[in-house]
Write a protein that holds these residues in place. Structure first.
Motif, PDB file in Angstrom:
ATOM      1  N   ALA A   1       0.840  -1.207   0.000  1.00 51.34           N
ATOM      2  CA  ALA A   1       0.000   0.000   0.000  1.00 51.34           C
ATOM      3  C   ALA A   1       0.871   1.252   0.000  1.00 51.34           C
ATOM      4  CB  ALA A   1      -0.910  -0.008   1.222  1.00 51.34           C
ATOM      5  N   ALA A   2       1.877   1.277   0.853  1.00 56.81           N
ATOM      6  CA  ALA A   2       2.754   2.454   0.938  1.00 56.81           C
ATOM      7  C   ALA A   2       3.493   2.668  -0.378  1.00 56.81           C
ATOM      8  CB  ALA A   2       3.755   2.285   2.084  1.00 56.81           C
ATOM      9  N   LYS A   3       4.015   1.602  -0.937  1.00 52.51           N
ATOM     10  CA  LYS A   3       4.830   1.733  -2.151  1.00 52.51           C
ATOM     11  C   LYS A   3       3.971   2.101  -3.362  1.00 52.51           C
ATOM     12  CE  LYS A   3       9.030   0.927  -0.606  1.00 52.51           C
ATOM     13  NZ  LYS A   3      10.060   1.981  -0.625  1.00 52.51           N
ATOM     14  N   ALA A   4       2.705   1.623  -3.394  1.00 57.18           N
ATOM     15  CA  ALA A   4       1.802   2.057  -4.466  1.00 57.18           C
ATOM     16  C   ALA A   4       1.525   3.550  -4.310  1.00 57.18           C
ATOM     17  CB  ALA A   4       0.501   1.258  -4.424  1.00 57.18           C
ATOM     18  N   GLY A   5       1.377   3.992  -3.077  1.00 51.76           N
ATOM     19  CA  GLY A   5       1.141   5.413  -2.808  1.00 51.76           C
ATOM     20  C   GLY A   5       2.291   6.287  -3.261  1.00 51.76           C
ATOM     21  N   VAL A   6       3.488   5.755  -3.186  1.00 54.86           N
ATOM     22  CA  VAL A   6       4.669   6.536  -3.582  1.00 54.86           C
ATOM     23  C   VAL A   6       4.528   6.998  -5.034  1.00 54.86           C
ATOM     24  CG1 VAL A   6       7.148   6.351  -4.103  1.00 54.86           C
ATOM     25  CG2 VAL A   6       6.257   5.466  -1.932  1.00 54.86           C
ATOM     26  N   HIS A   7       4.094   6.093  -5.899  1.00 56.86           N
ATOM     27  CA  HIS A   7       4.016   6.511  -7.303  1.00 56.86           C
ATOM     28  C   HIS A   7       2.855   7.472  -7.556  1.00 56.86           C
ATOM     29  CE1 HIS A   7       5.034   6.788 -11.403  1.00 56.86           C
ATOM     30  NE2 HIS A   7       3.895   6.256 -11.817  1.00 56.86           N
ATOM     31  N   GLY A   8       1.789   7.367  -6.777  1.00 59.25           N
ATOM     32  CA  GLY A   8       0.714   8.365  -6.877  1.00 59.25           C
ATOM     33  C   GLY A   8       1.255   9.750  -6.565  1.00 59.25           C
ATOM     34  N   PHE A   9       2.055   9.817  -5.517  1.00 61.12           N
ATOM     35  CA  PHE A   9       2.684  11.090  -5.133  1.00 61.12           C
ATOM     36  C   PHE A   9       3.574  11.579  -6.273  1.00 61.12           C
ATOM     37  CE2 PHE A   9       5.994  13.764  -3.495  1.00 61.12           C
ATOM     38  CZ  PHE A   9       5.377  14.556  -2.536  1.00 61.12           C
TER      39      PHE A   9
ATOM     40  N   LYS B   1       8.613  23.931 -14.119  1.00 59.93           N
ATOM     41  CA  LYS B   1       9.608  24.635 -13.306  1.00 59.93           C
ATOM     42  C   LYS B   1      10.972  23.965 -13.352  1.00 59.93           C
ATOM     43  CE  LYS B   1       6.071  26.896 -11.362  1.00 59.93           C
ATOM     44  NZ  LYS B   1       5.770  28.294 -11.614  1.00 59.93           N
ATOM     45  N   GLY B   2      11.123  23.002 -14.240  1.00 64.02           N
ATOM     46  CA  GLY B   2      12.417  22.324 -14.342  1.00 64.02           C
ATOM     47  C   GLY B   2      12.648  21.269 -13.277  1.00 64.02           C
ATOM     48  N   VAL B   3      11.587  20.904 -12.566  1.00 67.02           N
ATOM     49  CA  VAL B   3      11.726  19.912 -11.493  1.00 67.02           C
ATOM     50  C   VAL B   3      11.084  18.595 -11.951  1.00 67.02           C
ATOM     51  CG1 VAL B   3      11.187  19.354  -9.082  1.00 67.02           C
ATOM     52  CG2 VAL B   3      11.653  21.720  -9.747  1.00 67.02           C
ATOM     53  N   THR B   4      11.882  17.562 -12.077  1.00 63.11           N
ATOM     54  CA  THR B   4      11.321  16.265 -12.453  1.00 63.11           C
ATOM     55  C   THR B   4      11.161  15.396 -11.212  1.00 63.11           C
ATOM     56  OG1 THR B   4      13.441  15.141 -12.826  1.00 63.11           O
ATOM     57  CG2 THR B   4      12.501  16.360 -14.700  1.00 63.11           C
ATOM     58  N   VAL B   5      10.132  14.563 -11.258  1.00 59.80           N
ATOM     59  CA  VAL B   5       9.862  13.643 -10.152  1.00 59.80           C
ATOM     60  C   VAL B   5       9.564  12.282 -10.768  1.00 59.80           C
ATOM     61  CG1 VAL B   5       8.527  13.260  -8.037  1.00 59.80           C
ATOM     62  CG2 VAL B   5       8.761  15.591  -8.932  1.00 59.80           C
ATOM     63  N   ASN B   6      10.345  11.300 -10.407  1.00 64.85           N
ATOM     64  CA  ASN B   6      10.174   9.962 -10.973  1.00 64.85           C
ATOM     65  C   ASN B   6      10.240   8.902  -9.884  1.00 64.85           C
ATOM     66  OD1 ASN B   6      10.127  10.292 -14.057  1.00 64.85           O
ATOM     67  ND2 ASN B   6      11.903  11.529 -13.464  1.00 64.85           N
ATOM     68  N   THR B   7       9.704   7.734 -10.240  1.00 68.83           N
ATOM     69  CA  THR B   7       9.725   6.582  -9.333  1.00 68.83           C
ATOM     70  C   THR B   7      10.605   5.495  -9.929  1.00 68.83           C
ATOM     71  OG1 THR B   7       7.435   6.995  -8.642  1.00 68.83           O
ATOM     72  CG2 THR B   7       8.266   4.766  -8.303  1.00 68.83           C
ATOM     73  N   ILE B   8      11.344   4.814  -9.072  1.00 71.29           N
ATOM     74  CA  ILE B   8      11.990   3.560  -9.478  1.00 71.29           C
ATOM     75  C   ILE B   8      11.350   2.452  -8.642  1.00 71.29           C
ATOM     76  CG2 ILE B   8      14.135   2.228  -9.610  1.00 71.29           C
ATOM     77  CD1 ILE B   8      15.640   4.905  -9.783  1.00 71.29           C
TER      78      ILE B   8
END
Ligand code: CAA
Length: 249
Positions: A158-166, A177-184
């Protein structure tokens, strides 16, 4: 290729994945701050010395990622002593595996706080300033088990699925704004966390990995370095599976 000595924070730095990440970012010329869980100060100091022996000068600082104010204090200290934070790797994470029938509320809370609240707690401290400066790289470490679910890991999945939602929401806010956000999403990597899984269970899991082996920490770290690169500005909101083919989607 990265061309600068930007400041990078890696949480959970002294763990299996964190160590490889700190090395990979240092190899890119980044000034790396390795953040460790406060009760692990002794281990962290030894870790720092071993990194130094291996040729890596990493600054270490304590943080409890489940505590918002502790994250604020870390970032303030990094800004004062080293410089503005331009790369953040939200890597710290724990497991408290149990089937739901046996899982206590404390096991649920510990994993949600450390693995999911932490993403907000840390990102909140740096995001606005990254946007103002027009550059930022945030890499959130999720898991294969956040993508597919895992028997005995309702809390962790549940927590790790939430990470990618964020990640996807923050990526949209940072995009202009030049800010990238990615998940691994790493699969099973040969770290202490995975070696703590009972051997017979682990053997079954390895049998399900098409590549036929556990992953290596360096294989996650190189993905972090790639996403943190100055030239990676067109990759955002993505979820990179690094799992030996164990889950394809
Ligand atoms: N699917 C279906 N049934 C399963 C199953 C599975 N994957 N695994 C176990 N079962 C069954 C067992 O056969 C057993 O059935 P019976 O009661 O009929 O005999 C029952 O479920 C209970 O199994 P256990 O005896 O294993 O139960 P336990 O309470 O002793 O242990 C557990 C449960 C702690 C969850 C243990 O199974 C375990 O450690 N599993 C591994 C969980 C895991 O993969 N964690 C990953 C950690 S690493 C990580 O998280 C990094 C990452 O990001 C990838």
């Amino acid at each position: 290729m990265a061309d600068s000595n930007k400041v990078a924070i890696v949480t959970g730095a002294n763990g299996g994945l964190g160590t490889a990440m700190c090395k990979a970012l240092s190899d890119q010329g980044r000034r790396v701050v390795g953040a460790y869980f406060p009760p692990e100060e002794e281990q962290a100091k030894k870790w720092q010395a071993a990194m130094g022996d291996a040729g890596y000068q990493v600054t270490i600082m304590p943080v409890d990622v489940s505590d918002f104010d502790s994250c604020g204090a870390l970032v303030e200290r990094v800004e004062q002593e080293i410089g503005p934070v331009e790369i953040l790797v939200n890597n710290a994470g724990i497991t408290r595996d149990a089937v739901i029938k046996k899982m206590g509320k404390h096991q649920w809370d510990a994993v949600l706080r450390t693995n999911l609240d932490s993403i907000f707690n840390m990102t909140k401290q740096v995001f606005e300033k990254m946007c103002e400066r027009g550059f930022g790289r945030i890499v959130n470490i999720s898991s294969l088990n956040g993508q597919k679910g895992q028997f005995g890991q309702a809390n962790y999945s549940a927590a790790k699925a939430g990470v990618h939602g964020f990640t996807m929401a923050a990526a949209q806010e940072g995009a202009r704004k030049g800010v990238t956000v990615n998940t691994i999403s790493p699969g099973y990597i040969g770290t202490e966390m995975v070696m703590a899984v009972p051997e017979e269970v682990r053997a079954k899991i390895v049998g399900q990995i098409p590549v036929g082996r556990l992953g290596r920490p360096e294989e996650i770290a190189r993905t972090v370095a790639f996403l943190a690169d100055d030239d990676a500005g067109f990759i955002t909101g993505a979820n990179f599976s690094v799992n030996g083919g164990q889950y394809m989607h």
